[in-house]
Design an enzyme around this catalytic site. Structure first.
Site, mmCIF file in Angstrom:
data_model
loop_
_atom_site.group_PDB
_atom_site.id
_atom_site.type_symbol
_atom_site.label_atom_id
_atom_site.label_comp_id
_atom_site.label_asym_id
_atom_site.label_seq_id
_atom_site.Cartn_x
_atom_site.Cartn_y
_atom_site.Cartn_z
ATOM 1 N N ARG A 108 -13.093 -33.691 10.197
ATOM 2 C CA ARG A 108 -14.653 -33.881 9.638
ATOM 3 C C ARG A 108 -13.431 -34.339 8.040
ATOM 4 O O ARG A 108 -12.753 -33.730 7.264
ATOM 5 C CB ARG A 108 -14.439 -32.507 9.017
ATOM 6 C CG ARG A 108 -15.784 -32.649 8.125
ATOM 7 C CD ARG A 108 -16.227 -31.275 7.313
ATOM 8 N NE ARG A 108 -16.991 -30.934 8.352
ATOM 9 C CZ ARG A 108 -18.612 -30.373 8.165
ATOM 10 N NH1 ARG A 108 -19.007 -29.833 7.236
ATOM 11 N NH2 ARG A 108 -19.741 -30.900 9.217
ATOM 12 N N HIS A 135 -22.343 -38.950 11.355
ATOM 13 C CA HIS A 135 -22.229 -37.008 11.945
ATOM 14 C C HIS A 135 -22.852 -37.454 13.420
ATOM 15 O O HIS A 135 -23.330 -36.549 13.549
ATOM 16 C CB HIS A 135 -22.867 -36.485 10.972
ATOM 17 C CG HIS A 135 -22.494 -34.791 11.521
ATOM 18 N ND1 HIS A 135 -21.760 -34.411 12.025
ATOM 19 C CD2 HIS A 135 -23.287 -33.663 9.953
ATOM 20 C CE1 HIS A 135 -21.671 -33.067 11.619
ATOM 21 N NE2 HIS A 135 -22.848 -32.410 11.104
ATOM 22 N N GLN A 138 -23.814 -33.755 14.984
ATOM 23 C CA GLN A 138 -25.048 -32.755 14.987
ATOM 24 C C GLN A 138 -26.231 -33.387 15.156
ATOM 25 O O GLN A 138 -27.244 -33.110 15.394
ATOM 26 C CB GLN A 138 -24.978 -33.540 13.134
ATOM 27 C CG GLN A 138 -26.596 -33.067 12.669
ATOM 28 C CD GLN A 138 -26.394 -31.747 12.400
ATOM 29 O OE1 GLN A 138 -25.979 -30.469 11.843
ATOM 30 N NE2 GLN A 138 -27.548 -31.031 13.367
ATOM 31 N N ASP A 226 -32.233 -33.942 4.847
ATOM 32 C CA ASP A 226 -30.697 -33.506 4.457
ATOM 33 C C ASP A 226 -30.610 -33.979 3.443
ATOM 34 O O ASP A 226 -31.891 -34.544 2.109
ATOM 35 C CB ASP A 226 -29.772 -34.661 5.611
ATOM 36 C CG ASP A 226 -28.515 -33.874 4.922
ATOM 37 O OD1 ASP A 226 -28.579 -33.012 4.656
ATOM 38 O OD2 ASP A 226 -27.322 -34.864 5.993
ATOM 39 N N CYS A 265 -29.671 -30.409 9.020
ATOM 40 C CA CYS A 265 -29.021 -30.213 9.688
ATOM 41 C C CYS A 265 -28.136 -28.791 8.942
ATOM 42 O O CYS A 265 -27.437 -28.413 9.382
ATOM 43 C CB CYS A 265 -27.976 -31.535 9.383
ATOM 44 S SG CYS A 265 -27.312 -31.843 8.214
ATOM 45 N N ARG A 293 -26.283 -26.390 18.045
ATOM 46 C CA ARG A 293 -24.184 -27.192 17.479
ATOM 47 C C ARG A 293 -23.511 -26.183 17.896
ATOM 48 O O ARG A 293 -23.216 -27.173 19.025
ATOM 49 C CB ARG A 293 -23.818 -27.148 16.283
ATOM 50 C CG ARG A 293 -24.584 -27.648 15.036
ATOM 51 C CD ARG A 293 -24.791 -29.006 15.146
ATOM 52 N NE ARG A 293 -23.821 -29.219 14.858
ATOM 53 C CZ ARG A 293 -22.553 -29.373 13.820
ATOM 54 N NH1 ARG A 293 -23.036 -28.999 13.010
ATOM 55 N NH2 ARG A 293 -21.677 -30.277 13.640
HETATM 56 N N1 CP Z 1 -24.230 -29.370 9.550
HETATM 57 C C1 CP Z 1 -22.842 -28.998 9.123
HETATM 58 O O1 CP Z 1 -22.383 -29.620 9.216
HETATM 59 O O2 CP Z 1 -23.443 -28.019 8.930
HETATM 60 P P1 CP Z 1 -21.319 -27.862 8.455
HETATM 61 O O3 CP Z 1 -21.402 -28.723 7.242
HETATM 62 O O4 CP Z 1 -21.936 -26.008 8.176
HETATM 63 O O5 CP Z 1 -20.473 -28.351 9.108
HETATM 64 N N1 NVA Z 2 -24.970 -35.419 4.940
HETATM 65 C C1 NVA Z 2 -24.077 -33.987 4.642
HETATM 66 C C2 NVA Z 2 -24.935 -32.978 5.499
HETATM 67 C C3 NVA Z 2 -23.386 -31.899 5.671
HETATM 68 C C4 NVA Z 2 -23.508 -30.820 6.827
HETATM 69 C C5 NVA Z 2 -22.919 -34.462 3.873
HETATM 70 O O1 NVA Z 2 -22.476 -35.161 4.202
HETATM 71 O O2 NVA Z 2 -22.702 -33.551 3.085
#
Ligand code: CP
Ligand code: NVA
Length: 308
Positions: A108, A135, A138, A226, A265, A293
């Site tokens: 990540r 992502h 997701q 989101d 998400c 997930r």
């Molecule tokens: N939706 C998602 O990716 O959540 P986290 O940031 O908690 O991993």
């Molecule tokens: N768009 C958000 C998603 C988090 C799971 C971010 O990148 O923070």
């Protein structure tokens, strides 16, 4: 060839359909089991996944670790700040070194280019656990949730409200692969990435951008939003103000089909991108989506290891 999962197109529509089928089967087969008990075939026994986080995570972190546990494998989790990566060791060298220790790497990070470098230099599969661009993990869970709620993907109408971010980019990408349409309600200057739109349209999806939230939501089968301020973004009051007309509230939900699902998400900001009555209301499937997930990650892992 090593299978990386940096975007949904790396797998393609047929493989995503196979992942959804596998995830549904495995989910059904272990109903009521203790969560740490491996699936009866333990298909990734002996496999180790390295999980590297340059940003916070709850769902991705726990679901990937439990996914490997249920598939019979194990994980090593590290925040990048505790690795030499956090003090300037190159992504390329990190990729080469870790490839000697583990069977796959999940990352990540912020800049999508970093995960491309990781994949280029890794001798094992690399999985995108969120970048600023996309992502994909997701969205496999989101599609699984929609299918699990009895809707077939081809021909569905999604409506996205709010910021044109990484999650939306992967939804748009999925539209071209799985043959559904996306109506995007977002303010000017916050459109999703044009490359994903072009790719989805080439795949036959109808992708439209609307500056009016009601217009985007009209007749939708699925309403998605989101956070307005993603991790690492500076937003502040100015962005919140420009996003406010795209808030998902009960009036907006009433524009969609009566049986429409609400997805998010998570993490959510009640009173910003969505009101509490909607996200905690009867059309919301956010906690199924979060559970999925886990089931989705298992199928993504099986795919990168050539089992699907
Ligand atoms: N939706 C998602 O990716 O959540 P986290 O940031 O908690 O991993
Ligand atoms: N768009 C958000 C998603 C988090 C799971 C971010 O990148 O923070």
């Amino acid at each position: 060839m090593t299978r990386h999962f940096l975007n949904l197109s790396d797998a393609g529509g047929d493989a995503i359909a196979a992942m959804l089928g596998d995830a549904l089967d495995r989910k059904a087969a272990r109903q009521g089991w203790p969560k740490g008990r491996p699936d009866s075939d333990a298909p990734l026994a002996g496999h180790v996944l390295a999980m590297i986080f340059e940003k916070s995570s709850t769902r991705t972190r726990f679901s990937f670790e439990m996914a490997m546990t249920q598939l019979g494998g194990s994980v090593i989790v590290a925040d990048a700040g505790s690795m030499q990566l956090g003090r300037g060791e190159s992504v390329a060298d990190t990729a080469r070194v870790l490839s000697a220790y583990v069977d796959a790497i999940m990352l990540r990070t912020d800049d999508h280019a970093k995960i491309e470098v990781m994949a280029h230099h890794a001798g094992v599969p690399v999985i995108n656990a969120l970048t600023d661009l996309s992502h994909p993990c997701q969205i496999v869970a989101d599609l699984l949730t929609i299918v699990d709620h009895g809707k077939a993907l081809p021909g569905l109408q999604f409506a996205w409200l709010g910021d044109g971010n990484n999650v939306l980019n992967s939804i748009v990408e999925a539209a071209g692969l799985m043959k559904f349409d996306v109506r995007i309600g977002c303010p000017e200057g916050y459109d999703p990435d044009e490359r994903f739109i072009a790719q989805a349209r080439a795949g036959g999806a109808d992708i439209s951008i609307h500056r009016d939230a009601d217009e985007a939501a009209a007749g939708a089968d699925v309403i998605v939003t989101d956070t307005w301020i993603s991790m690492g973004q500076r937003g502040g009051d100015a962005k919140l103000a420009v996003m406010m007309p795209f808030q998902v509230d009960a009036a907006l939900m009433a524009r969609a089909r009566p049986e429409a699902l609400f997805l998010h998400c998570l993490p959510a900001h009640r009173g910003e991108e969505v009101t509490a009555d909607v996200i905690d209301g009867p059309q919301s499937v956010i906690f199924d989506e979060a559970e999925n997930r886990l089931h989705a990650q298992k199928s993504i892992l099986r795919w990168v290891f050539g089992q699907l």
